[in-house]
Design an enzyme around this catalytic site. Structure first.
Site, PDB file in Angstrom:
ATOM      1  N   GLU A  54       0.823  -1.226   0.000  1.00 49.85           N
ATOM      2  CA  GLU A  54       0.000   0.000   0.000  1.00 49.85           C
ATOM      3  C   GLU A  54       0.850   1.266   0.000  1.00 49.85           C
ATOM      4  O   GLU A  54       0.600   2.214   0.742  1.00 49.85           O
ATOM      5  CB  GLU A  54      -0.980  -0.010   1.184  1.00 49.85           C
ATOM      6  CG  GLU A  54      -2.064  -1.064   0.995  1.00 49.85           C
ATOM      7  CD  GLU A  54      -3.236  -0.928   1.965  1.00 49.85           C
ATOM      8  OE1 GLU A  54      -3.312   0.072   2.674  1.00 49.85           O
ATOM      9  OE2 GLU A  54      -4.069  -1.841   1.968  1.00 49.85           O
TER      10      GLU A  54
HETATM   11  C1  FAD Z   1       3.239  -9.214   0.437  1.00 44.15           C
HETATM   12  C2  FAD Z   1       2.800  -8.274  -0.607  1.00 44.15           C
HETATM   13  C3  FAD Z   1       1.456  -8.183  -0.946  1.00 44.15           C
HETATM   14  C4  FAD Z   1       1.041  -7.343  -1.984  1.00 44.15           C
HETATM   15  N1  FAD Z   1      -0.267  -7.351  -2.386  1.00 44.15           N
HETATM   16  C5  FAD Z   1      -0.599  -6.667  -3.504  1.00 44.15           C
HETATM   17  C6  FAD Z   1      -1.915  -6.796  -4.062  1.00 44.15           C
HETATM   18  O1  FAD Z   1      -2.786  -7.496  -3.531  1.00 44.15           O
HETATM   19  N2  FAD Z   1      -2.197  -6.125  -5.214  1.00 44.15           N
HETATM   20  C7  FAD Z   1      -1.279  -5.339  -5.836  1.00 44.15           C
HETATM   21  O2  FAD Z   1      -1.585  -4.772  -6.861  1.00 44.15           O
HETATM   22  N3  FAD Z   1      -0.026  -5.178  -5.315  1.00 44.15           N
HETATM   23  C8  FAD Z   1       0.344  -5.825  -4.191  1.00 44.15           C
HETATM   24  N4  FAD Z   1       1.610  -5.691  -3.673  1.00 44.15           N
HETATM   25  C9  FAD Z   1       2.549  -4.804  -4.339  1.00 44.15           C
HETATM   26  C10 FAD Z   1       3.007  -3.620  -3.512  1.00 44.15           C
HETATM   27  O3  FAD Z   1       2.032  -2.622  -3.526  1.00 44.15           O
HETATM   28  C11 FAD Z   1       4.348  -3.176  -4.132  1.00 44.15           C
HETATM   29  O4  FAD Z   1       5.287  -4.112  -3.689  1.00 44.15           O
HETATM   30  C12 FAD Z   1       4.750  -1.812  -3.749  1.00 44.15           C
HETATM   31  O5  FAD Z   1       3.953  -0.890  -4.417  1.00 44.15           O
HETATM   32  C13 FAD Z   1       6.222  -1.522  -4.063  1.00 44.15           C
HETATM   33  O6  FAD Z   1       6.598  -1.953  -5.339  1.00 44.15           O
HETATM   34  P1  FAD Z   1       7.933  -2.810  -5.505  1.00 44.15           P
HETATM   35  O7  FAD Z   1       7.911  -3.898  -4.505  1.00 44.15           O
HETATM   36  O8  FAD Z   1       8.045  -3.171  -6.926  1.00 44.15           O
HETATM   37  O9  FAD Z   1       9.124  -1.817  -5.103  1.00 44.15           O
HETATM   38  P2  FAD Z   1       9.807  -0.752  -6.059  1.00 44.15           P
HETATM   39  O10 FAD Z   1       8.775   0.074  -6.725  1.00 44.15           O
HETATM   40  O11 FAD Z   1      10.802  -1.426  -6.900  1.00 44.15           O
HETATM   41  O12 FAD Z   1      10.543   0.176  -5.016  1.00 44.15           O
HETATM   42  C14 FAD Z   1      11.824  -0.141  -4.438  1.00 44.15           C
HETATM   43  C15 FAD Z   1      12.130   0.871  -3.351  1.00 44.15           C
HETATM   44  O13 FAD Z   1      12.267   2.181  -3.929  1.00 44.15           O
HETATM   45  C16 FAD Z   1      11.473   3.089  -3.204  1.00 44.15           C
HETATM   46  N5  FAD Z   1      11.022   4.143  -4.093  1.00 44.15           N
HETATM   47  C17 FAD Z   1      10.444   4.021  -5.309  1.00 44.15           C
HETATM   48  N6  FAD Z   1      10.195   5.228  -5.820  1.00 44.15           N
HETATM   49  C18 FAD Z   1      10.605   6.135  -4.902  1.00 44.15           C
HETATM   50  C19 FAD Z   1      10.612   7.552  -4.844  1.00 44.15           C
HETATM   51  N7  FAD Z   1      10.140   8.316  -5.796  1.00 44.15           N
HETATM   52  N8  FAD Z   1      11.122   8.133  -3.742  1.00 44.15           N
HETATM   53  C20 FAD Z   1      11.599   7.393  -2.735  1.00 44.15           C
HETATM   54  N9  FAD Z   1      11.610   6.060  -2.734  1.00 44.15           N
HETATM   55  C21 FAD Z   1      11.129   5.443  -3.804  1.00 44.15           C
HETATM   56  C22 FAD Z   1      10.314   2.256  -2.665  1.00 44.15           C
HETATM   57  O14 FAD Z   1       9.748   2.882  -1.536  1.00 44.15           O
HETATM   58  C23 FAD Z   1      11.003   0.961  -2.320  1.00 44.15           C
HETATM   59  O15 FAD Z   1      11.577   1.080  -1.046  1.00 44.15           O
HETATM   60  C24 FAD Z   1       2.014  -6.519  -2.635  1.00 44.15           C
HETATM   61  C25 FAD Z   1       3.351  -6.584  -2.258  1.00 44.15           C
HETATM   62  C26 FAD Z   1       3.758  -7.439  -1.276  1.00 44.15           C
HETATM   63  C27 FAD Z   1       5.207  -7.497  -0.936  1.00 44.15           C
END
Ligand code: FAD
Length: 844
Positions: free
Chosen positions: A523
């Protein structure tokens, strides 16, 4: 320190200068002007009062060259003020030229960003941006309450569910919830808390929904995550707000009865945090559906991390919609759209599982290749094509205030409840470990943070029930509650030592610790939320003038736009000057004379929040004026300003929660700990902002107006820590209130209940243990090294009776049952993966 010395020098110099230009009268004049600015008079009222004051000063003040020059300067200033009151003139001379530059600086905003900014409502967060928050707005709100049906659900099905959950079986043996638990969840409406009764749902208040999650999370992170998702942003929520009547009538009763299990798929391998950049497509085309040719969408998508996907029967899918052949008659790129796709639609690949950090709630990837669905499958029908992003951001605020904050608070309530008791029954160096100062400090932090989290989640849920959709607080809660949860989980592990580390049926902490990164990531990952969202969204959304100025500047009706911009701009300038004055005066007086809405020991915290509100509002205006759109790129500055805003918000929640709970005297040390911690943190973040502000002269001016006495807030002290820790290492009302809604029933050998029982016995038997120590060990009559031996010898020496010895033995057995950890035959721990499964996991 340097700032304090510099400020002192400036104040003394200013006073000296004033004595040179008119002595007491000049002083009174300046004091009166500052007072007017402090009280935030309108420009017209200020000008009129200034005229009267200046006339009096000119007539009564001292003569001499210095005084004459000073008076001339002031009369020139007054002339300028009068001119500013002539609106047509100031529009030509100031507003129009300024507007031209402003429009050049105004960052371009995509439709997506605009929609995110306009989503939700502005609530208490908006007041904190004013520099003079109206506390009545917060305090007048009714304390959140459970209805009879909601209370009965918590005491009935929810308790029953918790009793059915065996977390070791779920997380290690089965890697899933058992079938009877799935059945119970579906049939008792756990997935239907947000669905109205007319569709067969429970239609719970936000507060009840939150309390249910707190309870389940205090028992099992896997079950809590499973229950949170269908009640958060997903098919049910979107259907409720945007679905067609036909879609609602079909899906909502089925979702309420658990006949359909939903998931919502937004994230993919190429789009995580930047969710609006999803490459998944839906092309408008003709295809066959139910034997007829219909207009529909050909979907191609690749999603991952989707909670409940492996078992979902209906997929809420976000994709980008295109109509290259203009079959719908409009534009080609329609934008992000949400549709409902049944699991068994040809082309959908679903069912494989991810393994989220040892917390095996159902989560997995999901792909679609040339999946055809009719246009009616778009949530809200074809009319809602391209509105997906707006739908998501509009509804995100409510779910984000509830799911993660409640689950995290539930886990922390259990951790504090357990740790307080454990620290009392676990002795080392002949003392309960909870009596060592180093441990007390950590327990106090756990208590203070958990109280803060509980306050934030319940007061904000109450606001939602009052009709708010607080979008900025939802980001603040998401970030801060989960970060506090991370701290509490670490602290609980530290205090439990090896007991927290050794996994097995007897471990009640390990899985709660393991799930922390999930809460941090989902989220809106925390780094992104802190650096980009809280302040980035809050600055524009909550600021009393910025959004008004932006929309006025973009108004296509030029005349109306300039008029509105002019009003907003001049009100804004007065607002900034007033906040500078308020910040300076309140910092100088340590907010002692600031009006507080309550009397008694908490009044000072209200005053401090107001002081920070003024300093914050002033800093925000200077930063936006000096850095403009560049502030968005300076994430470190945005993050720190967001922290200050959040600390004020959380402190307000703590104060309101204390009021809601009937101003419990016993809780006052916890309130003090929580408020001190937040105010100290606010100060440090504001200081960090000033240290890193790129324009150094401006940073110097801000520092003088914000910290004229230096940084004088301090973190909670050791003595306070001792008092707070004692409230949970002993049975107390505070401990009970903090543990409220956690699952503490003695059924099913619940560790929380066993710990409480041992704690009560520890307190009851303490005099006996003391007697053995003083009359036995110290006199040499008792020499055994462990408690069973000492009990035996004390009995033989006549120091204790048979009954007392039995009570002590019973206590020792219960304590050792808790302290003991599991061990396994080597083969019992071996993973049972099949070779084929291993290789395909590696390839993926
Ligand atoms: C257990 C679990 C359940 C989930 N359930 C769902 C679901 O039901 N439906 C769904 O659609 N998604 C779901 N997600 C997805 C979740 O919303 C994403 O994992 C999340 O949005 C982050 O994306 P990412 O993991 O690809 O990280 P990335 O986008 O690759 O980010 C990597 C890091 O960079 C940081 N970052 C990125 N951009 C910036 C910025 N501009 N400034 C500062 N920091 C930044 C992020 O905060 C993070 O720490 C789930 C994820 C997990 C792990």
């Amino acid at each position: 320190m340097l700032a304090a010395i510099l400020s002192l020098v400036v104040i003394v110099a200013a006073l000296y200068a004033l004595t040179q230009v008119g002595g007491v009268i000049a002083l009174l004049f300046v004091a009166a002007v500052l007072f007017l600015a402090y009280r935030r008079l309108s420009l017209r009222a200020f000008t009129a009062t200034f005229t009267v004051l200046l006339t009096a000063y000119t007539l009564l003040g001292a003569g001499g060259t210095a005084a004459f020059t000073w008076k001339m300067v002031l009369w020139a200033l007054l002339a300028g003020l009068w001119l500013l009151n002539v609106r047509p003139l100031r529009k030509v001379l100031i507003t129009r030229p300024f507007l031209r530059t402003y429009l050049k600086l105004l960052p371009r905003m995509s439709q997506t960003e605009k929609e995110a900014l306009e989503a939700g409502t502005v609530w208490w967060d908006g007041e904190l941006f004013t520099g003079a928050p109206r506390w009545q707005k917060l305090l007048a709100a009714r304390p959140p309450q459970l209805s009879a049906a909601e209370a009965a659900f918590l005491e009935g099905p929810c308790e029953e569910l918790c009793g059915m959950l065996d977390d070791w079986d779920i997380t290690h043996e089965r890697a899933d919830l058992p079938p009877q638990v799935w059945e119970f969840l579906k049939s008792r409406g756990f997935f239907a808390m947000i669905i109205p009764k007319q569709y067969g749902g429970l239609e719970f208040s936000a507060y009840a929904h939150s309390c249910v999650l707190v309870k389940i999370a205090s028992r099992s992170a896997t079950a809590a995550s499973t229950v949170a998702v269908p009640n958060s942003l997903g098919p049910a929520e979107l259907l409720l707000h945007y679905g067609t009547e036909q879609q609602k009538d079909y899906y909502l009763p089925r979702l309420a009865r658990g006949e359909e299990v939903p998931c919502f798929a937004l994230t993919g391998p190429r789009a995580g945090s930047d969710a609006a950049a999803i490459p998944d497509t839906g092309i408008v085309t003709r295809g066959m559906w139910g034997g007829n040719e219909v207009l529909g969408l050909r979907l191609n998508f690749s999603k991952r991390y989707i909670t409940l996907a492996p078992i979902a029967t209906v997929i809420g899918l976000a994709f980008r919609m295109f109509d290259p052949e203009r079959l719908l008659g409009g534009q080609s790129d329609l934008g992000i759209t949400c549709a409902l796709v049944p699991r068994h639609t040809p082309g959908v690949s679903i069912g494989r599982r991810h393994f989220p950090i040892n917390i095996p709630f159902q989560n997995g990837p999901l792909q679609g290749k040339d999946v055809f669905v009719p246009l009616d499958f778009i949530i809200g029908g074809p009319a809602m094509a391209g509105n997906g992003w707006r739908m998501l951001v509009e509804q995100l605020s409510v779910g984000r205030c509830i799911s993660l904050p409640s689950n995290t608070t539930g886990g922390c309530k259990a951790a504090v409840w357990a740790t307080g008791a454990y620290a009392r029954i676990r002795t080392q160096f002949n003392l309960p470990v909870g009596r060592f100062e180093g441990v007390e400090t950590v327990i106090a932090r756990m208590v203070g943070l958990t109280y803060t989290m509980d306050a934030a989640r319940s007061v904000t849920a109450g606001a939602i029930d009052g009709g708010e959709k607080p979008s900025v607080p939802s980001a603040m809660l998401k970030y801060h509650v989960t970060e506090m949860g991370r701290q509490v989980a670490n602290d609980a592990m530290d205090i439990h030592g090896g007991k927290g580390i050794m996994l097995g049926p007897n471990n009640y902490l390990g899985r709660g610790y393991e799930i922390v990164p999930v809460a941090i990531t989902v989220e809106g990952a925390n780094l992104l939320t802190r650096n980009l969202i809280i302040f980035g969204q809050g600055a524009i959304r909550c600021h009393p003038f910025v959004l008004r100025e932006m929309s006025a500047a973009r108004n296509p009706d030029r005349v109306a736009g300039v008029d509105e911009f002019d009003r907003a701009l001049f009100a804004h300038v007065g607002f900034t000057i007033s906040n500078a004055v308020r910040s300076f005066i309140m910092a100088l007086t340590h907010a002692r004379f600031t009006r507080a809405p309550v009397q008694g020991p908490t009044a000072r915290y209200y005053q401090h929040v107001v002081r920070f509100s003024a300093s914050f509002a002033f800093a925000v205006d200077v930063a936006m004026l000096a850095l403009g759109g560049y502030l968005k790129k300076k994430e470190g500055l945005s993050a720190r300003l967001g922290d200050v805003l959040s600390c004020m918000y959380l402190a307000s929640m703590v104060l309101k929660h204390h009021e809601n709970q009937g101003r419990q005297q016993e809780d006052l040390p916890v309130i003090e700990w929580a408020c001190r911690n937040l105010l100290y943190h606010a100060q440090e973040q504001l200081h960090g902002f000033l240290r890193n502000f790129p324009n150094r002269p401006l940073a110097g001016v801000m520092r003088a107006l914000i910290f004229p006495r230096g940084r004088i807030y301090s973190a909670p002290g050791d003595r306070l820590g001792r008092t707070v820790a004692a409230l949970v290492t002993n049975p107390s009302e505070t401990r009970e209130r903090l543990g409220a809604y956690a699952y503490r029933s003695p059924a099913g050998a619940n560790p929380l209940a066993r710990l409480q029982e041992a704690l009560l016995l520890a307190v009851q038997l303490e005099p006996l243990e003391k007697r053995i120590r003083v009359e036995g060990v110290k006199t040499g009559r008792v020499s055994a090294l462990d408690l069973p031996g000492r009990i035996q010898q004390a009995l033989a020496a006549g120091l204790i009776s048979e009954t007392e010895a039995a009570a002590l033995r019973d206590y020792d057995r219960k304590v050792m049952d808790i302290i003991n950890v599991d061990d396994f035959e080597p083969h019992e721990l071996a993973a049972q993966l099949q070779p084929a499964a291993r290789s395909s996991a590696r390839i993926a």
